[in-house]
Design an enzyme around this catalytic site. Sequence first.
Site: not given
Length: 260
Positions: A100, A161, A187-188, A209-210
Amino acid sequence: MDQLVIAGKTYSSRLLVGTGKYRDFDETRRAVEASGAEIVTVAIRRTNIGQDASQPSLLDALPPTKYTYLPNTAGCYTADEAIRTLRLARELLDGHSLVKLEVLGDPQSLYPNVVETLHAAQVLVKDGFQVMVYTSDDPIIAKQLEDIGCVAIMPLASLIGSGMGILNPWNLQIIIDRIKVPVVVDAGVGTASDAAIAMELGCDAVLMNTAIAGAQNPVLMASAMKKAVEAGREAFLAGRMPKKIYTASPSSPTSGMIGS
C-alpha cells in the site's frame, strides 16, 4: 460466491484493517479476528515485523500463513522515502510484492501528496510491486494511477483518523464508475454506518484502522464493521428501490382488498 479479487488473488472478506494504535499485539490479534479481515496493513516505519529481533513481532500475533500482509508507507512525505520503505518491506517479507503506497502532504492533515504519489507509483510498478494506492477523491488522479498500473485505487472518505465518514460521495461515485480495478475506501471511516454507506455506493472494499483501534471496545467495533461491510455489499448487489420525491407508495398492495 461474491469475492474480492486484488492482484489476481481472491478474498472472502471485503474489510481490510490496519494494525496500529492498539494497546498491544494481543488486542490487535483479537480485533483482527473479530473483523474477519484477511488483509492486514502494517506501517513498516512504526511496527516491528522483524527489524528488531529483541522486540515482540506482529508476525507472531498475526502469522503471514493466515493473513495477507499489506506493508504501507505511513509517515512518508516524499516518493523516495516511500520507495525505500517498500523495498525494505519486500526484503523483510521474503519478496512480498503487494503493498500500500501512501505519500502524505503534511503532518497536520495527512492529506495525500498526489504529485509524489504518482511518481512513486510509476517507480514501484516498474520495480515489480503490486501497488494499492491511497489518494485523494479526485477522479482524474484516480484514473492516472490506474493507468500507471496500480492494482487498487484507495480514495479517502475524509482525513486519516478524523472519523468524519464519507464527505464527498459524488466524487467517490465518479471514481467507482470509471475505474476498473478495485476501489477501496481508505481513511475517515468512523463507525459502522460509514462502512455500510461506502459499500452501498459500490466500493469493492473498505480499509480502516482508527475506527476500530480508537473505539472504546475495539474488538466489538471490529465485529460491527464486519457486519456493516457485509450488509452494505448485499444492499448494493440487491439494488435499492428508487427514491421518489414527494410521492408516497403504500407498502401493502391496494388491489384485492377486503370489501373492495
